[in-house]
Enzyme design. Structure first.
Site, PDB file in Angstrom:
ATOM      1  N   ASP A  35      19.758   8.061  -4.383  1.00  0.00           N
ATOM      2  CA  ASP A  35      19.516   7.113  -5.488  1.00  0.00           C
ATOM      3  C   ASP A  35      20.698   7.088  -6.451  1.00  0.00           C
ATOM      4  O   ASP A  35      21.126   8.126  -6.943  1.00  0.00           O
ATOM      5  CB  ASP A  35      18.231   7.527  -6.219  1.00  0.00           C
ATOM      6  N   SER A  81      15.448   0.580  -9.056  1.00  0.00           N
ATOM      7  CA  SER A  81      15.036   1.340  -7.878  1.00  0.00           C
ATOM      8  C   SER A  81      13.771   0.792  -7.248  1.00  0.00           C
ATOM      9  O   SER A  81      13.568   0.917  -6.035  1.00  0.00           O
ATOM     10  CB  SER A  81      14.815   2.813  -8.246  1.00  0.00           C
ATOM     11  N   GLU A 277      14.703  11.318  -0.195  1.00  0.00           N
ATOM     12  CA  GLU A 277      15.512  10.800  -1.296  1.00  0.00           C
ATOM     13  C   GLU A 277      16.200  11.923  -2.070  1.00  0.00           C
ATOM     14  O   GLU A 277      15.550  12.863  -2.522  1.00  0.00           O
ATOM     15  CB  GLU A 277      14.660   9.968  -2.269  1.00  0.00           C
ATOM     16  N   ASP A 282      21.023   9.678  -9.317  1.00  0.00           N
ATOM     17  CA  ASP A 282      20.784   8.582 -10.254  1.00  0.00           C
ATOM     18  C   ASP A 282      20.517   9.080 -11.672  1.00  0.00           C
ATOM     19  O   ASP A 282      21.074   8.541 -12.638  1.00  0.00           O
ATOM     20  CB  ASP A 282      19.586   7.787  -9.750  1.00  0.00           C
ATOM     21  N   HIS A 286      22.515   8.076 -15.107  1.00  0.00           N
ATOM     22  CA  HIS A 286      21.948   7.537 -16.348  1.00  0.00           C
ATOM     23  C   HIS A 286      22.312   8.419 -17.544  1.00  0.00           C
ATOM     24  O   HIS A 286      22.527   7.921 -18.649  1.00  0.00           O
ATOM     25  CB  HIS A 286      20.415   7.453 -16.248  1.00  0.00           C
ATOM     26  N   ASP A 325      20.118   2.731  -3.308  1.00  0.00           N
ATOM     27  CA  ASP A 325      19.455   1.536  -3.822  1.00  0.00           C
ATOM     28  C   ASP A 325      20.408   0.709  -4.679  1.00  0.00           C
ATOM     29  O   ASP A 325      20.316  -0.501  -4.728  1.00  0.00           O
ATOM     30  CB  ASP A 325      18.197   1.908  -4.613  1.00  0.00           C
ATOM     31  N   HIS A 326      21.359   1.415  -5.341  1.00  0.00           N
ATOM     32  CA  HIS A 326      22.281   0.769  -6.284  1.00  0.00           C
ATOM     33  C   HIS A 326      23.212   1.828  -6.815  1.00  0.00           C
ATOM     34  O   HIS A 326      22.956   3.022  -6.664  1.00  0.00           O
ATOM     35  CB  HIS A 326      21.505   0.153  -7.456  1.00  0.00           C
ATOM     36  N   HIS A 425      22.230   0.532 -14.248  1.00  0.00           N
ATOM     37  CA  HIS A 425      22.873   0.430 -12.935  1.00  0.00           C
ATOM     38  C   HIS A 425      23.956  -0.640 -12.959  1.00  0.00           C
ATOM     39  O   HIS A 425      24.060  -1.389 -13.919  1.00  0.00           O
ATOM     40  CB  HIS A 425      21.831   0.050 -11.873  1.00  0.00           C
TER      41      HIS A 425
END
Lengths: 510, 510
Positions: A35, A81, A277, A282, A286, A325-326, A425
């Site tokens: 992620d 996500s 995952e 991720d 952030h 996902d990104h 993102h």
């Protein structure tokens, strides 16, 4: 500007696909989602690993790169996500916030559900809360990702119209399984889901690492399925912060689950679908924390390497695809111009959040003077995290920052030549990795939904049929759609992500 | 952290390479370098093109993606164009600033030189000055990229120890061919290289589009080789600013050269090596100008599409690889969180530099009042460039900005949800594209030098032998190495790129 839409697939690729075109298909599929893992994250982690080992090696996943994925959602060019997981799981793009539902809030069958209905074993192994958007998108349905109690209810089978669709789940998020009377609960109702799962749906619900370890030893018939290992109330710990006596690594969880499924399915003509995952790459993005980011990426690489080894080691009927996902955080290295010093990241032994917490604790000790505190902050926090000889300005900034954690991450990042452009993102395509049977057919550029379609097709699954079943269930459709309050929830979420006012001017030179 | 260095190449890829493994090799090779084209640039341009055409198509190059390239230089993790071009051309990494020389300033043979010595035709077709780092790295040698007069001298054969190695060159940079007595000259000596090239080395030296157009019509025997088309003193114009009566597009230059080489080599067993560069994707990145960036990227895509068409259309003995040297500008889309509005870029009809120039001209008109000027700036500059209803603050910032051009680009970028993190390059891997014979062997992740080695091997060229010849030429080795002054030049260049002081703290929260 209009390009011809002719399908100019590279001759080489087309030729290869035909040349090696095999009618055999995998029995098992693993989809591994890192992620928030953008292209820059890969260079970032490789440069750090190579600094540590003083060489110019590839990362394990470098050797598995086959293409890239276009990730936009239906309502924005920058996906979240939830929309991305839904696209991978259901083969169809949707709006940001959507869990297994389309733009009209109608449920979409997932590859995991289709696998379960067809007799496969299924699993979710993650480092976030098990109720978080990515795993949720593979096994549940709701108009909004934040409804994690509802997601937990569906995960154990309690409110899922297909009954229980998951055989093994591992991750954090226990607070969504506890009734609100429990002080550790995140729920807003009295449902004691932990007990319901055990009593009514036969789940082995455990928080104990020992129980997890036993999975490696038990005979097939001894394994207490369905099995949920949920040691933490919230997410699992970042890899660099992990206490191994309490939590296994993602690699351990992945390989243990693979061995378990292998033992359970080896005499069956149906295999398994496993969603894994590396969730917290991720979260560190952030938080602008390069330490959490790099170590969770390296753990993702170890897990991928272990899985490839597992496939090569007598499990050639298993295929692996992996794609993020990104991107997250808008990471770039070379800021200011041409600076990028991975060695700066080789001091910290924990994520920024841990150091910030540590200072908070010290700060509350009654007899510490202001001088003590500043000294502690400089030496035990900044210095330990890798910020050598912190300036007065840097230290003072700590006290006025909105988030001490993010502040520490940003100061360290600046020292390393790293920039984070956003707390959200970004739109950049992500890299697709693959190993095993027929994955060469995915060389090139793909929509995220196409990746999901490919995997379902490889397992011979009929996801559309699951969608039909779900959508025929009117009370379920009703239950997972938004009421007036729900529409407000979505609207608020979209407004957080919406900056049309930019068009009207809000530029501040920095 | 140490990964096993086992070569875990994806089974699929390895299998395919073997399955389709052909002993036939291409007769001709095209290497197309989109300078400063990172992964985010591709998503960026695709989203813009799809906004314009209201669909979700791929870009032409999306369909050609086969892998990615690791680009670090020997002295930094963030490469410049000189080190990267040298790596591609010579198969060996070097330091930032180096043109066809190694870390010890010793010349390295290039693929283009090896091709020429082996009887191939060779060409350089670019949109920068023809003396700029990327084309220079393929055909010349000097310790420092800024010595463009020396590079020009070698390009025409005047001081190149192998004599003339280039048959066709197209691009800008005429000022480096003029003696300093000419007011348009960039040289610091009296060499009239334009005349020398024509008189002593038989170059057709032209600035005229008509002469360029004639290349498409002449019979093979009429073509006045060697041929240099250098219409501009400085770089060619950005695509969006180009006056087509004066300058052909990069697509036109590329296809014209391919047809020319095709006619000239069709009866020979030796083909050609052609270096093409979409040079100014990079310049727009440095300038933070999304308009120049997007339109030069779309022109790169048109040129790639045309070349693929050309290969498919009866030239299957030609192979194409394309990869950037590095990312430029630290581009991310989704800043602030989740904002990315390509429609904002659909107003401007020129790059920011043209608008800034336009205001400068108006600003100098004698009888314009301050009110006139502000009105003109708001309506004819900001509005025309796409900055609707510019705020007072935005307009005032124009006058205090270090660079009006960059300021305009940054204001527009902020409106679009785009962020640029640096005026330099970043470290992220870049995407590798390929089409034609054996290019499937380059699926996966590669060092930039490995890409160069592969191409030379495909053409059966002995680059090492060229290195030997060059290094045996002591006076040349002497001439292209740095003296005391030259070492200062390199040191200064490195210092601009060096920010070790970051370690000591310079963080400012923005």
């Amino acid at each position: 500007m209009k390009f011809s839409s002719s399908l100019l697939v590279a001759a080489s690729v087309a030729t290869l696909a035909t040349a090696a075109g095999s009618t055999s298909k995998p029995k098992n599929y693993i989809f591994f989602l890192p992620d928030g893992y953008g292209p820059a994250s890969e260079t970032f982690a490789r440069d750090f690993a190579n600094y540590k080992s003083n060489n110019t090696n590839m990362l394990p996943v470098d050797e598995l790169a086959i293409g890239y994925v276009r990730t936009f959602a239906t309502d924005t060019l920058v996906t979240d996500s939830a929309a991305a997981a839904t696209a991978y799981a259901c083969g169809k793009k949707t709006y940001n916030g959507a869990i297994g539902v389309d733009d009209n809030y109608k449920p979409l069958g997932t590859i995991l559900e289709a696998a379960k209905l067809d007799g496969f074993m299924t699993g979710l192994v993650v480092t976030s809360r098990i109720t978080h958007a990515s795993p949720a998108g593979f096994a549940t349905h709701t108009y909004f990702r934040d409804l994690e109690s509802d997601i937990a209810d569906q995960l154990v089978g309690y409110t899922h119209p297909l009954g229980r669709v998951v055989d093994v789940m591992m991750g954090g998020g226990r607070c969504f399984f506890l009734p609100q009377s429990d002080e550790e609960s995140c729920r807003e109702d009295d449902v004691d889901l932990w007990s319901i799962a055990h009593d009514k749906y036969n789940w082995t619900m455990t928080t104990e690492r020992e129980k997890f370890d036993e999975l490696d030893n038990g005979l097939a018939e001894d394994i207490p399925l369905p099995f949920a290992f949920i040691p933490n109330l919230d997410h699992m710990m970042y890899e660099v912060d992990r206490e191994s006596s309490l939590e296994p690594s993602l690699t351990e969880m992945a390989i243990t689950t693979l061995n378990l499924f292998d033992r359970l399915t080896k005499d069956s003509d149906k295999g398994f679908f496993l969603f894994i995952e590396a969730s917290r790459i991720d979260h560190a993005g952030h938080a602008h924390d390069p330490i959490g980011h790099v170590h969770d990426i390296l753990e993702y690489n170890r897990a991928m390497q272990a899985i490839v080894q597992w496939i090569n080691d007598g499990h050639s009927d298993t295929a692996l695809l992996s794609g993020a996902d990104h991107e997250c955080g808008g990471l770039t290295m070379g800021v200011p111009d041409y600076a990028w010093y991975p060695e700066v990241l080789d001091v910290a032994r924990n994520t920024a959040g841990i150091y910030a917490q540590q200072f908070e604790t010290f700060n509350e000790t009654a007899n510490a003077t202001e001088t003590d505190k500043m000294k502690y902050l400089k030496e035990q926090i900044f210095e330990a995290y890798g910020i050598k000889n912190a300036t007065k300005e840097e230290i003072e900034g700590y006290f006025t920052a909105d988030s001490a954690e993010i502040y520490l991450g940003e100061v360290l990042s600046a020292r390393a030549g790293i920039n984070w452009s956003t707390l959200g993102h970004t739109a950049v395509d992500i890299t697709l990795f693959g190993h095993g049977i027929n994955t060469h057919n995915m060389i090139g550029s793909w929509e995220n939904g196409e990746v999901g379609q490919f995997m379902a097709n490889q397992l011979g699954l009929n996801v559309a049929n699951v969608t039909k079943i779900l959508q025929a269930n009117e009370s379920f459709v009703q239950a997972i759609g938004p009421d007036a309050e729900g529409k407000k929830l979505i609207k608020r979420y979209r407004l957080q992500h919406d900056h049309e006012h930019l068009h009207e001017g809000a530029f501040h030179k920095h």
